[in-house]
Design a protein around this motif. Sequence first.
Motif: not given
Ligand SMILES: Cc1ncc(COP(=O)(O)O)c(C=O)c1O
Length: 376
Positions: A154-155, A126, A320, A80-81, A54-56, A59, A84, A187-188, A178, A152, A181
């Motif tokens: 992610a998008q 972001v 958010y 932000t999500f 995941s992006c999580t 990070l 981050t 997930e990824g 995810h 970040d 996207k």
């Molecule tokens: C700005 C931002 N960072 C991180 C994430 C986390 O991504 P993921 O769901 O792949 O962990 C998101 C999720 O949409 C996001 O919008």
Amino acid sequence: MIPFNKPYKTGKETKYIYDAVNSAKISGNGKYTQKCQKYFEDKYGFKKCLLTSSCTDALEMCALLLEIKPGDEIIMPSYTFVSTANAFVLRGANVIFADSSESNPNIDENKVEGLITSRTKAIVVVHYAGISCNMDKIMRIANKYKLIVVEDAAQAIDSYYKKKPLGSIGHLSTFSFHETKNIISGEGGMLAINDNRFLKRAEIIWEKGTNRVAFWRGEIDKYGWVDIGSSFLPSEIIAAFLYAQIEKLEKIQSKRIQIWNEYYKKLKSLKRNNKVILPYLPPYSGNNGHMFYLVCKNTKERDELIMYLKETGINAVFHYQSLHTSPFYINKYKGKDLSWSIKYSECLLRLPFYFELKMKEIDFICRHINMFYNSQ
Ligand SMILES: Cc1ncc(COP(=O)(O)O)c(C=O)c1O
């Protein structure tokens, strides 16, 4: 009902998953993982890419790579999500939230320098909706104070700042695959490493704190525990899905940009008449067609529009909630009012956006949004 999101399948996903399942290697860092990583490295000039779950995860890898310790400060937007911030809070950092800019939800680059202290370690930007932050300004500040920049993104896959791909400018950057996207694997995510200092350690952190990647390359005769780390790599099944998406990236992008342009064309009279704010693309930013949003006058109007669209069979959603006012952070937050961040939390509305969205559906959605405002 026109959904907000509909994951797009290119048609080759199950073929590649079948191939991965029938190969002798289903765990991570196999053929498909390497094909995906090489694709991104070649196309966008990232020094090294590592797929993550995941992006999580990506990070969290950044926080480990930067050796974040309790008391370190990380500057990032409040809009932000949660991941981050959470990635750094997990290591004991204090998150220092900056406001968004007036013109779009990205961090206001003019508010960053005033937040820097002797404890600041990094700035995380972001690229909201795939629209670029002002990277020259951010990098200038970071270099002046010797700070690390994490993008970040992610998008922001396949989006650009001037001519540079987003994710290639900061020292580290993170992407999400995810299902919401542009290209997906359920997930990824991915970590892109642009600074040589982090290359070796990133592979180790990725593989549970071991030097297994070097072992697979034949550089050492056995592998062992050499650092901290975790299991950040996805299985080949995920990578196989992603590879099928990558093969159609250009087709996906051209359709998504067409959708974005169609929304803009059909809603711009509302902007002209000061009814809503539409996405603002600074002259330095590309557009990857990730998202289309409106900013309404106030929360009441936004919520009424959501209800009105729902009754018409259209699922539009907000985004958010500013992290400095979240239940977890509100008592820890000691900074200033972040009025633009709050404004986007209260007034931003995302419209349905996916590859298979038809032009006549966009017409239907925009006609109803126009009707909503024209009846006021
Ligand atoms: C700005 C931002 N960072 C991180 C994430 C986390 O991504 P993921 O769901 O792949 O962990 C998101 C999720 O949409 C996001 O919008």
